[in-house]
Design a protein around this motif. Sequence first.
Motif, PDB file in Angstrom:
ATOM      1  N   SER A 133      20.378  39.923  -4.202  1.00 15.48           N
ATOM      2  CA  SER A 133      19.459  39.778  -5.319  1.00 15.48           C
ATOM      3  C   SER A 133      18.251  38.932  -4.886  1.00 15.48           C
TER       4      SER A 133
ATOM      5  N   PHE B 135       8.687  39.895   0.736  1.00 18.22           N
ATOM      6  CA  PHE B 135       7.328  40.185   0.279  1.00 18.22           C
ATOM      7  C   PHE B 135       7.411  40.522  -1.208  1.00 18.22           C
ATOM      8  N   ALA B 136       7.178  39.515  -2.022  1.00 15.61           N
ATOM      9  CA  ALA B 136       7.445  39.654  -3.460  1.00 15.61           C
ATOM     10  C   ALA B 136       6.312  40.330  -4.210  1.00 15.61           C
TER      11      ALA B 136
HETATM   12  C1  LIG Z   1       4.970  50.518   5.273  1.00 20.38           C
HETATM   13  C2  LIG Z   1       4.459  49.300   4.593  1.00 20.38           C
HETATM   14  C3  LIG Z   1       4.272  48.160   5.268  1.00 20.38           C
HETATM   15  C4  LIG Z   1       3.829  46.946   4.608  1.00 20.38           C
HETATM   16  O1  LIG Z   1       3.596  45.964   5.231  1.00 20.38           O
HETATM   17  S1  LIG Z   1       3.619  46.925   2.915  1.00 20.38           S
HETATM   18  C5  LIG Z   1       2.962  45.274   2.628  1.00 20.38           C
HETATM   19  C6  LIG Z   1       4.017  44.235   2.438  1.00 20.38           C
HETATM   20  N1  LIG Z   1       4.817  44.480   1.286  1.00 20.38           N
HETATM   21  C7  LIG Z   1       4.346  44.304   0.020  1.00 20.38           C
HETATM   22  O2  LIG Z   1       3.195  43.949  -0.204  1.00 20.38           O
HETATM   23  C8  LIG Z   1       5.327  44.502  -1.090  1.00 20.38           C
HETATM   24  C9  LIG Z   1       5.149  43.471  -2.147  1.00 20.38           C
HETATM   25  N2  LIG Z   1       6.225  43.532  -3.107  1.00 20.38           N
HETATM   26  C10 LIG Z   1       6.152  44.258  -4.226  1.00 20.38           C
HETATM   27  O3  LIG Z   1       5.129  44.870  -4.512  1.00 20.38           O
HETATM   28  C11 LIG Z   1       7.364  44.251  -5.136  1.00 20.38           C
HETATM   29  O4  LIG Z   1       8.178  43.171  -4.848  1.00 20.38           O
HETATM   30  C12 LIG Z   1       8.217  45.539  -4.992  1.00 20.38           C
HETATM   31  C13 LIG Z   1       7.360  46.760  -5.379  1.00 20.38           C
HETATM   32  C14 LIG Z   1       8.737  45.678  -3.559  1.00 20.38           C
HETATM   33  C15 LIG Z   1       9.414  45.440  -5.936  1.00 20.38           C
HETATM   34  O5  LIG Z   1       8.967  45.098  -7.198  1.00 20.38           O
HETATM   35  P1  LIG Z   1       9.723  45.687  -8.477  1.00 20.38           P
HETATM   36  O6  LIG Z   1       9.740  47.164  -8.452  1.00 20.38           O
HETATM   37  O7  LIG Z   1       9.088  45.028  -9.669  1.00 20.38           O
HETATM   38  O8  LIG Z   1      11.193  45.201  -8.247  1.00 20.38           O
HETATM   39  P2  LIG Z   1      12.089  44.311  -9.198  1.00 20.38           P
HETATM   40  O9  LIG Z   1      12.260  45.034 -10.504  1.00 20.38           O
HETATM   41  O10 LIG Z   1      11.534  42.918  -9.208  1.00 20.38           O
HETATM   42  O11 LIG Z   1      13.478  44.255  -8.415  1.00 20.38           O
HETATM   43  C16 LIG Z   1      14.295  45.410  -8.336  1.00 20.38           C
HETATM   44  C17 LIG Z   1      15.435  45.088  -7.350  1.00 20.38           C
HETATM   45  O12 LIG Z   1      14.895  45.125  -6.019  1.00 20.38           O
HETATM   46  C18 LIG Z   1      15.027  43.852  -5.407  1.00 20.38           C
HETATM   47  N3  LIG Z   1      13.749  43.581  -4.725  1.00 20.38           N
HETATM   48  C19 LIG Z   1      12.565  43.426  -5.349  1.00 20.38           C
HETATM   49  N4  LIG Z   1      11.611  43.205  -4.443  1.00 20.38           N
HETATM   50  C20 LIG Z   1      12.207  43.217  -3.247  1.00 20.38           C
HETATM   51  C21 LIG Z   1      11.732  43.017  -1.947  1.00 20.38           C
HETATM   52  N5  LIG Z   1      10.427  42.740  -1.706  1.00 20.38           N
HETATM   53  N6  LIG Z   1      12.595  43.079  -0.917  1.00 20.38           N
HETATM   54  C22 LIG Z   1      13.907  43.305  -1.147  1.00 20.38           C
HETATM   55  N7  LIG Z   1      14.421  43.496  -2.394  1.00 20.38           N
HETATM   56  C23 LIG Z   1      13.575  43.448  -3.413  1.00 20.38           C
HETATM   57  C24 LIG Z   1      15.271  42.855  -6.522  1.00 20.38           C
HETATM   58  O13 LIG Z   1      16.033  41.738  -6.080  1.00 20.38           O
HETATM   59  C25 LIG Z   1      16.000  43.688  -7.530  1.00 20.38           C
HETATM   60  O14 LIG Z   1      17.344  43.782  -7.169  1.00 20.38           O
HETATM   61  P3  LIG Z   1      18.468  42.989  -8.025  1.00 20.38           P
HETATM   62  O15 LIG Z   1      18.303  43.412  -9.441  1.00 20.38           O
HETATM   63  O16 LIG Z   1      19.754  43.394  -7.420  1.00 20.38           O
HETATM   64  O17 LIG Z   1      18.162  41.534  -7.845  1.00 20.38           O
END
Ligand SMILES: C/C=C/C(=O)SCCNC(=O)CCNC(=O)[C@H](O)C(C)(C)COP(=O)(O)OP(=O)(O)OC[C@H]1O[C@@H](n2cnc3c(N)ncnc32)[C@H](O)[C@@H]1OP(=O)(O)O
Length: 271
Positions: free
Chosen positions: A147, A229-230
Amino acid sequence: MTAETARPAGEWRGVELGSRVVDYTERDAILYALAVGAAAADLDLVFEERLRVLPTFALTLAQWAPDALGTRGAFDTRTAVHGSQRLEVLAPLPRSGSLAMTASVAEVWDKGSAAIFEVAVESDYFVATWALFAPGCGGFGGERGPSSPRRPEAAADHRLDVATAPNQAALYRLLGDRHHMHIDPAAAEAAGQPRPFLHGLCALAGTTLAVARRYGAHPADLRRLEGRFAAPVFPGDRLSVECWGADASAVAFGAAVAERAVLTGGTVSFG
Ligand SMILES: C/C=C/C(=O)SCCNC(=O)CCNC(=O)[C@H](O)C(C)(C)COP(=O)(O)OP(=O)(O)OC[C@H]1O[C@@H](n2cnc3c(N)ncnc32)[C@H](O)[C@@H]1OP(=O)(O)O
Protein backbone atom coordinates in the motif's frame (compact mmCIF):
# COMPACT_ATOMS: atom_id res chain seq x y z
CA MET A 1 -4.05 -7.20 -30.56
CA THR A 2 -1.24 -9.77 -30.33
CA ALA A 3 -1.37 -12.95 -28.27
CA GLU A 4 0.83 -11.27 -25.66
CA THR A 5 -1.41 -8.21 -25.23
CA ALA A 6 -4.39 -10.53 -24.77
CA ARG A 7 -2.62 -12.12 -21.82
CA PRO A 8 -4.11 -11.18 -18.40
CA ALA A 9 -1.68 -9.02 -16.42
CA GLY A 10 -1.21 -11.67 -13.71
CA GLU A 11 0.21 -14.13 -16.20
CA TRP A 12 3.27 -11.94 -16.75
CA ARG A 13 4.56 -12.83 -13.29
CA GLY A 14 7.85 -14.74 -13.61
CA VAL A 15 8.29 -14.01 -17.33
CA GLU A 16 11.96 -13.66 -18.33
CA LEU A 17 12.75 -10.47 -20.22
CA GLY A 18 16.19 -11.62 -21.34
CA SER A 19 19.76 -10.44 -20.95
CA ARG A 20 21.55 -7.50 -22.46
CA VAL A 21 25.01 -5.94 -22.45
CA VAL A 22 24.96 -2.14 -22.59
CA ASP A 23 28.14 -0.15 -23.30
CA TYR A 24 28.83 3.31 -21.92
CA THR A 25 31.63 5.82 -21.94
CA GLU A 26 32.96 8.39 -19.44
CA ARG A 27 31.17 11.00 -21.51
CA ASP A 28 27.81 9.25 -20.95
CA ALA A 29 28.43 9.08 -17.20
CA ILE A 30 29.32 12.80 -17.08
CA LEU A 31 26.31 13.81 -19.18
CA TYR A 32 24.11 11.75 -16.88
CA ALA A 33 25.48 13.51 -13.80
CA LEU A 34 24.82 16.92 -15.40
CA ALA A 35 21.33 15.87 -16.50
CA VAL A 36 20.27 14.93 -12.96
CA GLY A 37 21.63 18.13 -11.42
CA ALA A 38 25.37 17.86 -10.78
CA ALA A 39 27.12 21.24 -10.73
CA ALA A 40 30.24 22.16 -12.69
CA ALA A 41 32.04 22.33 -9.34
CA ASP A 42 31.22 18.65 -8.60
CA LEU A 43 34.51 17.63 -10.17
CA ASP A 44 34.22 14.01 -8.99
CA LEU A 45 31.08 13.72 -11.12
CA VAL A 46 31.79 15.87 -14.16
CA PHE A 47 35.59 15.89 -14.76
CA GLU A 48 37.11 12.80 -16.37
CA GLU A 49 40.35 13.23 -14.40
CA ARG A 50 38.50 12.58 -11.14
CA LEU A 51 35.36 10.80 -12.27
CA ARG A 52 33.28 8.64 -9.97
CA VAL A 53 30.15 7.30 -11.66
CA LEU A 54 26.80 7.91 -9.97
CA PRO A 55 25.27 4.50 -9.10
CA THR A 56 21.84 5.69 -10.28
CA PHE A 57 23.31 5.91 -13.80
CA ALA A 58 22.91 2.11 -13.89
CA LEU A 59 19.14 2.60 -13.89
CA THR A 60 19.36 4.57 -17.10
CA LEU A 61 21.47 1.84 -18.67
CA ALA A 62 18.88 -0.72 -17.59
CA GLN A 63 15.89 1.15 -19.05
CA TRP A 64 15.66 -1.48 -21.80
CA ALA A 65 14.19 -3.92 -19.25
CA PRO A 66 10.94 -2.11 -18.31
CA ASP A 67 10.72 -1.00 -21.94
CA ALA A 68 10.92 -4.64 -23.08
CA LEU A 69 7.82 -5.46 -21.05
CA GLY A 70 5.90 -2.59 -22.65
CA THR A 71 7.11 -3.53 -26.12
CA ARG A 72 5.92 -7.09 -25.57
CA GLY A 73 2.44 -5.70 -24.94
CA ALA A 74 1.94 -6.19 -21.20
CA PHE A 75 0.43 -2.69 -20.93
CA ASP A 76 -0.37 0.43 -22.92
CA THR A 77 2.90 2.36 -23.13
CA ARG A 78 0.98 5.60 -23.80
CA THR A 79 -0.63 5.60 -20.36
CA ALA A 80 1.59 3.45 -18.07
CA VAL A 81 3.90 5.45 -15.80
CA HIS A 82 6.83 4.65 -13.61
CA GLY A 83 5.36 4.17 -10.13
CA SER A 84 8.34 3.47 -7.90
CA GLN A 85 11.96 2.33 -7.88
CA ARG A 86 14.33 0.32 -5.72
CA LEU A 87 18.09 0.06 -6.17
CA GLU A 88 20.71 -1.87 -4.26
CA VAL A 89 24.32 -1.21 -5.19
CA LEU A 90 26.66 -4.21 -5.14
CA ALA A 91 29.85 -2.65 -6.56
CA PRO A 92 30.99 0.74 -7.94
CA LEU A 93 30.34 1.22 -11.65
CA PRO A 94 33.54 1.46 -13.72
CA ARG A 95 34.17 4.84 -15.36
CA SER A 96 33.30 3.26 -18.70
CA GLY A 97 32.59 -0.25 -19.89
CA SER A 98 29.96 -2.83 -20.62
CA LEU A 99 27.18 -3.67 -18.21
CA ALA A 100 25.67 -7.15 -18.46
CA MET A 101 22.13 -7.39 -17.09
CA THR A 102 19.30 -9.90 -16.82
CA ALA A 103 15.65 -9.00 -16.29
CA SER A 104 12.38 -10.65 -15.35
CA VAL A 105 8.89 -9.78 -14.16
CA ALA A 106 9.14 -10.30 -10.40
CA GLU A 107 5.54 -9.46 -9.40
CA VAL A 108 2.26 -8.20 -10.77
CA TRP A 109 -0.09 -6.51 -8.29
CA ASP A 110 -3.80 -6.05 -8.89
CA LYS A 111 -4.98 -2.58 -7.86
CA GLY A 112 -8.44 -3.02 -9.37
CA SER A 113 -8.45 -0.30 -12.01
CA ALA A 114 -4.69 -0.68 -12.58
CA ALA A 115 -1.97 -3.29 -12.38
CA ILE A 116 1.52 -2.75 -11.06
CA PHE A 117 4.24 -4.68 -12.86
CA GLU A 118 7.51 -5.10 -10.99
CA VAL A 119 10.49 -5.59 -13.28
CA ALA A 120 13.66 -6.88 -11.57
CA VAL A 121 17.09 -6.34 -13.12
CA GLU A 122 20.25 -8.04 -11.89
CA SER A 123 23.90 -7.43 -12.71
CA ASP A 124 27.26 -7.77 -10.97
CA TYR A 125 26.99 -4.11 -9.96
CA PHE A 126 23.40 -3.69 -8.78
CA VAL A 127 19.99 -5.20 -8.34
CA ALA A 128 16.97 -3.00 -9.01
CA THR A 129 13.20 -3.15 -9.30
CA TRP A 130 10.97 -0.89 -11.40
CA ALA A 131 7.28 -0.71 -10.52
CA LEU A 132 5.17 0.31 -13.53
CA PHE A 133 1.68 1.58 -12.86
CA ALA A 134 -0.53 0.44 -15.74
CA PRO A 135 -4.09 1.83 -15.81
CA GLY A 136 -6.72 -0.50 -17.18
CA CYS A 137 -4.74 -3.69 -16.52
CA GLY A 138 -6.12 -4.56 -13.07
CA GLY A 139 -9.08 -6.67 -12.06
CA PHE A 140 -7.49 -10.02 -12.89
CA GLY A 141 -8.05 -11.47 -9.43
CA GLY A 142 -4.49 -11.04 -8.15
CA GLU A 143 -3.13 -9.84 -4.83
CA ARG A 144 -3.24 -6.12 -4.11
CA GLY A 145 0.40 -5.84 -2.98
CA PRO A 146 2.02 -3.05 -0.99
CA SER A 147 0.00 0.00 0.00
CA SER A 148 0.99 3.67 0.05
CA PRO A 149 4.01 4.47 2.24
CA ARG A 150 3.39 6.60 5.33
CA ARG A 151 5.13 9.89 5.94
CA PRO A 152 7.15 9.77 9.21
CA GLU A 153 5.24 11.52 11.98
CA ALA A 154 8.25 13.26 13.53
CA ALA A 155 9.33 16.71 12.35
CA ALA A 156 11.86 16.50 9.54
CA ASP A 157 15.55 16.76 10.48
CA HIS A 158 16.40 18.68 7.31
CA ARG A 159 14.54 20.56 4.60
CA LEU A 160 16.16 21.01 1.20
CA ASP A 161 15.25 22.87 -1.91
CA VAL A 162 15.90 21.05 -5.19
CA ALA A 163 15.40 23.01 -8.38
CA THR A 164 14.68 21.31 -11.68
CA ALA A 165 15.45 23.02 -14.99
CA PRO A 166 12.85 23.77 -17.68
CA ASN A 167 14.92 21.79 -20.21
CA GLN A 168 15.77 18.94 -17.84
CA ALA A 169 13.55 16.23 -19.38
CA ALA A 170 14.73 17.21 -22.86
CA LEU A 171 18.31 16.66 -21.71
CA TYR A 172 17.77 13.56 -19.55
CA ARG A 173 15.89 11.65 -22.26
CA LEU A 174 19.03 11.64 -24.42
CA LEU A 175 20.62 9.31 -21.87
CA GLY A 176 18.21 6.54 -22.84
CA ASP A 177 14.57 7.01 -21.77
CA ARG A 178 12.89 8.35 -24.91
CA HIS A 179 9.26 7.89 -23.86
CA HIS A 180 7.33 10.60 -25.69
CA MET A 181 5.36 11.77 -22.64
CA HIS A 182 8.54 13.53 -21.43
CA ILE A 183 8.93 15.70 -24.53
CA ASP A 184 5.78 15.75 -26.68
CA PRO A 185 2.75 17.71 -25.35
CA ALA A 186 0.34 15.42 -27.24
CA ALA A 187 1.88 12.31 -25.66
CA ALA A 188 1.77 13.92 -22.20
CA GLU A 189 -1.90 14.72 -22.73
CA ALA A 190 -2.59 11.10 -23.75
CA ALA A 191 -1.04 10.11 -20.42
CA GLY A 192 -3.44 12.47 -18.63
CA GLN A 193 -1.02 15.35 -17.97
CA PRO A 194 -1.22 18.97 -19.06
CA ARG A 195 2.33 19.07 -20.42
CA PRO A 196 5.49 16.90 -20.68
CA PHE A 197 6.65 15.73 -17.29
CA LEU A 198 10.01 14.79 -15.86
CA HIS A 199 11.32 11.23 -15.75
CA GLY A 200 10.81 9.81 -12.27
CA LEU A 201 14.37 8.54 -12.17
CA CYS A 202 15.69 12.02 -12.98
CA ALA A 203 13.77 13.61 -10.10
CA LEU A 204 14.80 10.78 -7.77
CA ALA A 205 18.49 10.98 -8.72
CA GLY A 206 18.54 14.77 -8.37
CA THR A 207 16.95 14.51 -4.94
CA THR A 208 19.45 11.81 -3.94
CA LEU A 209 22.32 14.12 -4.93
CA ALA A 210 20.93 16.88 -2.73
CA VAL A 211 20.42 14.50 0.21
CA ALA A 212 24.00 13.22 -0.12
CA ARG A 213 25.34 16.77 -0.04
CA ARG A 214 23.27 17.68 3.03
CA TYR A 215 24.46 14.62 4.94
CA GLY A 216 28.10 15.05 3.89
CA ALA A 217 28.15 11.80 1.91
CA HIS A 218 29.65 11.28 -1.53
CA PRO A 219 26.77 10.51 -3.92
CA ALA A 220 28.86 7.78 -5.55
CA ASP A 221 28.86 5.98 -2.18
CA LEU A 222 25.14 5.24 -2.54
CA ARG A 223 24.27 1.79 -1.20
CA ARG A 224 20.46 1.63 -1.30
CA LEU A 225 17.69 3.81 -2.67
CA GLU A 226 13.92 3.55 -2.83
CA GLY A 227 11.10 5.95 -3.64
CA ARG A 228 7.57 6.23 -5.03
CA PHE A 229 6.56 8.69 -7.75
CA ALA A 230 3.34 9.92 -6.18
CA ALA A 231 2.57 12.71 -8.66
CA PRO A 232 4.28 14.11 -11.76
CA VAL A 233 7.14 16.60 -11.53
CA PHE A 234 7.19 19.14 -14.33
CA PRO A 235 10.48 20.50 -15.67
CA GLY A 236 11.13 23.77 -13.87
CA ASP A 237 9.36 22.64 -10.66
CA ARG A 238 11.09 23.31 -7.37
CA LEU A 239 11.01 20.37 -4.95
CA SER A 240 10.79 20.87 -1.19
CA VAL A 241 12.51 17.82 0.23
CA GLU A 242 12.10 16.68 3.83
CA CYS A 243 14.67 14.30 5.34
CA TRP A 244 14.60 12.22 8.49
CA GLY A 245 17.76 10.56 9.80
CA ALA A 246 20.76 11.22 12.00
CA ASP A 247 23.41 10.32 9.44
CA ALA A 248 23.90 9.19 5.87
CA SER A 249 23.64 5.49 6.69
CA ALA A 250 19.81 5.63 6.90
CA VAL A 251 17.79 8.59 5.64
CA ALA A 252 14.07 8.69 4.94
CA PHE A 253 12.84 11.41 2.62
CA GLY A 254 9.86 12.76 0.72
CA ALA A 255 9.40 15.64 -1.69
CA ALA A 256 6.58 18.00 -2.59
CA VAL A 257 5.98 20.69 -5.19
CA ALA A 258 3.93 23.38 -3.46
CA GLU A 259 1.40 21.22 -1.54
CA ARG A 260 1.58 18.27 -3.97
CA ALA A 261 3.54 15.24 -2.68
CA VAL A 262 5.64 14.05 -5.63
CA LEU A 263 8.11 11.62 -4.03
CA THR A 264 6.95 9.51 -1.08
CA GLY A 265 8.41 6.69 0.98
CA GLY A 266 11.97 7.64 0.03
CA THR A 267 14.79 5.83 1.79
CA VAL A 268 18.47 6.13 1.00
CA SER A 269 21.70 4.94 2.52
CA PHE A 270 25.30 5.91 1.77
CA GLY A 271 28.42 4.32 3.16
C1 LIG B 1 7.38 5.14 -18.88
C2 LIG B 1 7.31 6.27 -17.92
C3 LIG B 1 8.39 6.68 -17.26
C4 LIG B 1 8.32 7.75 -16.28
O1 LIG B 1 9.31 8.16 -15.75
S1 LIG B 1 6.82 8.44 -15.87
C5 LIG B 1 7.29 9.75 -14.74
C6 LIG B 1 7.38 9.31 -13.32
N1 LIG B 1 6.13 8.86 -12.81
C7 LIG B 1 5.11 9.72 -12.52
O2 LIG B 1 5.20 10.92 -12.72
C8 LIG B 1 3.89 9.12 -11.90
C9 LIG B 1 3.35 10.00 -10.83
N2 LIG B 1 2.31 9.33 -10.09
C10 LIG B 1 1.02 9.43 -10.41
O3 LIG B 1 0.66 10.16 -11.32
C11 LIG B 1 0.03 8.66 -9.56
O4 LIG B 1 0.61 8.30 -8.36
C12 LIG B 1 -0.45 7.36 -10.26
C13 LIG B 1 -1.17 7.73 -11.57
C14 LIG B 1 0.73 6.43 -10.54
C15 LIG B 1 -1.44 6.64 -9.33
O5 LIG B 1 -2.39 7.54 -8.90
P1 LIG B 1 -3.89 7.03 -8.67
O6 LIG B 1 -4.44 6.42 -9.89
O7 LIG B 1 -4.63 8.20 -8.08
O8 LIG B 1 -3.68 5.88 -7.62
P2 LIG B 1 -4.32 5.74 -6.18
O9 LIG B 1 -5.82 5.70 -6.33
O10 LIG B 1 -3.71 6.78 -5.29
O11 LIG B 1 -3.77 4.33 -5.70
C16 LIG B 1 -4.26 3.14 -6.29
C17 LIG B 1 -3.39 1.98 -5.75
O12 LIG B 1 -2.12 2.04 -6.42
C18 LIG B 1 -1.08 2.25 -5.48
N3 LIG B 1 -0.18 3.26 -6.06
C19 LIG B 1 -0.53 4.54 -6.32
N4 LIG B 1 0.51 5.18 -6.85
C20 LIG B 1 1.51 4.30 -6.92
C21 LIG B 1 2.84 4.41 -7.35
N5 LIG B 1 3.34 5.58 -7.82
N6 LIG B 1 3.63 3.33 -7.29
C22 LIG B 1 3.16 2.17 -6.78
N7 LIG B 1 1.88 2.02 -6.34
C23 LIG B 1 1.09 3.08 -6.41
C24 LIG B 1 -1.74 2.77 -4.22
O13 LIG B 1 -1.00 2.42 -3.05
C25 LIG B 1 -3.08 2.10 -4.27
O14 LIG B 1 -2.97 0.79 -3.81
P3 LIG B 1 -3.59 0.39 -2.37
O15 LIG B 1 -5.02 0.78 -2.39
O16 LIG B 1 -3.37 -1.07 -2.26
O17 LIG B 1 -2.81 1.18 -1.36
